[in-house]
Motif scaffolding. Structure first.
Motif, mmCIF file in Angstrom:
data_model
loop_
_atom_site.group_PDB
_atom_site.id
_atom_site.type_symbol
_atom_site.label_atom_id
_atom_site.label_comp_id
_atom_site.label_asym_id
_atom_site.label_seq_id
_atom_site.Cartn_x
_atom_site.Cartn_y
_atom_site.Cartn_z
ATOM 1 N N SER A 111 0.837 -1.211 0.000
ATOM 2 C CA SER A 111 0.000 0.000 0.000
ATOM 3 C C SER A 111 0.868 1.255 0.000
ATOM 4 N N MET A 114 2.430 1.644 -3.503
ATOM 5 C CA MET A 114 1.473 2.186 -4.469
ATOM 6 C C MET A 114 1.239 3.676 -4.227
ATOM 7 N N GLN A 115 1.132 4.069 -2.972
ATOM 8 C CA GLN A 115 0.928 5.482 -2.656
ATOM 9 C C GLN A 115 2.127 6.324 -3.118
ATOM 10 N N CYS A 117 4.196 5.591 -5.526
ATOM 11 C CA CYS A 117 4.198 5.623 -6.986
ATOM 12 C C CYS A 117 3.228 6.679 -7.512
ATOM 13 N N ARG A 118 2.059 6.759 -6.903
ATOM 14 C CA ARG A 118 1.079 7.749 -7.357
ATOM 15 C C ARG A 118 1.589 9.164 -7.157
ATOM 16 N N GLN A 119 2.330 9.380 -6.083
ATOM 17 C CA GLN A 119 2.836 10.716 -5.796
ATOM 18 C C GLN A 119 4.031 11.073 -6.680
ATOM 19 N N GLN A 120 4.963 10.129 -6.841
ATOM 20 C CA GLN A 120 6.200 10.426 -7.556
ATOM 21 C C GLN A 120 6.115 10.180 -9.061
ATOM 22 N N TYR A 121 5.285 9.210 -9.457
ATOM 23 C CA TYR A 121 5.233 8.832 -10.879
ATOM 24 C C TYR A 121 3.770 8.697 -11.312
ATOM 25 N N PRO A 122 3.079 9.814 -11.492
ATOM 26 C CA PRO A 122 1.643 9.784 -11.802
ATOM 27 C C PRO A 122 1.321 9.113 -13.138
ATOM 28 N N GLU A 123 2.301 8.999 -14.037
ATOM 29 C CA GLU A 123 2.052 8.352 -15.328
ATOM 30 C C GLU A 123 2.221 6.837 -15.258
ATOM 31 N N LYS A 125 1.231 3.096 -14.144
ATOM 32 C CA LYS A 125 0.073 2.286 -13.761
ATOM 33 C C LYS A 125 0.599 1.014 -13.102
ATOM 34 N N LEU A 126 0.625 1.015 -11.778
ATOM 35 C CA LEU A 126 1.186 -0.109 -11.029
ATOM 36 C C LEU A 126 0.145 -1.210 -10.874
#
Length: 302
Positions: A111, A114-115, A117-123, A125-126
């Motif tokens: 978790s 994933m969080q 990744c969303r913050q650092q790499y918004p492009e 799709k994990l």
């Protein structure tokens, strides 16, 4: 000119191999069962090889069929990588990224990964998949995963591996056991007093090695399916266990009457790392993902 199989035919074959049923495979591909059957028959004709042994209502894959499935996975995976590369113009940490993780790590870190990744790499799709080490590594070899997060040491021949953190083992026992004089000396405990996970969980092997549990008589013949089950067994005063620090830090023992001690054995820890295919075109993304996961692990394993 030799007639080559189409990617669509290979995709249908992979769906049939996954579902082992023409109806379910056809439904997964959003086509009719007759269309799927015809596509597989045409594929056999193109390859001049029997891929299935058919009965009236059943079928099995032949040895040639199994090998074609294996190579088809690699071909489809390479085509998907090519499409992603073109779509995102080779930009690292963009597009789909399929990460596998073993069950004794996944609940405690994914978790946060994933969080981050969303913050650092918004492009990016994990896509996450939790499975055993063996199954995850097979999926990696087949091209169904980009990277696997697992505990080391483990046989990862043919893959590039990178160690990210050390996860210490802790002795976990009920507070009443401590009052009865049980300490970190394993040799003084009753036979069958140590509870561990099922043997297909590599955590068991790592705990046995790291915590020097050489005397098999001390290990209970019951093997739990999860760390939560182990927690309940020990909380009910049935024995003791060894747990990784990341599980304890995640609150696994909250609400119990269990206490934590450092094992007497030196170097009582497992290593956490990632593996990937060295031939993949996503190497830049793999290094960035390893760095991100390593940052999460450093917080979880302290």
């Amino acid at each position: 000119m030799k007639h080559l199989p189409s990617l669509k035919q290979l995709q249908y074959l992979l769906a049939l191999h996954e579902h082992q049923h023409f109806g379910r495979a056809a439904e997964a591909c959003y086509i009719g069962q007759s269309t799927l059957s015809a596509a597989v028959a045409n594929l056999e004709q193109s390859l001049d090889a029997q891929l299935l042994e058919r009965d009236h209502k059943t079928f099995i894959f032949t040895a040639v069929g199994e090998e074609v499935v294996r190579q088809a996975r690699q071909i489809i995976g390479q085509c998907e990588s090519l499409a992603d590369f073109a779509r995102y113009q080779g930009k690292p940490m963009a597009g789909p990224f399929r990460l596998g993780c073993i069950p004794t790590i996944a609940p405690f870190v994914l978790s946060e990964v994933m969080q981050a990744c969303r913050q650092q790499y918004p492009e990016l799709k994990l896509l996450l998949r939790e499975d055993t080490s063996d199954n995850s590594l097979q999926a990696l070899a087949d091209g169904r995963l980009d990277m696997v997060l697992l505990a080391l040491p483990y046989e990862t021949q043919g893959f590039h591996s990178q160690t990210l953190a050390k996860d210490p083992f802790k002795l976990v026992l009920h507070k009443d056991w401590e009052k009865r004089g049980y300490n970190q000396d394993v040799s003084q405990w009753p036979d069958e007093s140590i509870f561990l996970l099922e043997r297909e969980h590599c955590l068991t092997g790592h705990a046995v090695t790291a915590c020097e549990l050489a005397d098999s008589r001390k290990v209970n013949p019951f093997f739990a399916t999860s760390l939560h089950t182990l927690t309940q067994m020990v909380n009910n005063k049935l024995g003791v266990t060894f747990m990784p620090q990341m599980a304890i830090n995640s609150g696994l023992l909250t609400g119990t009457e269990l206490i934590i001690k450092t094992p007497a054995a030196e170097n009582a820890y497992r290593e956490i790392g990632v593996v990937w295919r060295p031939t993949s075109s996503k190497v830049d993304s793999y290094h960035l993902m390893a760095e991100l996961i390593g940052t999460v692990l450093q917080q979880k394993c302290q």
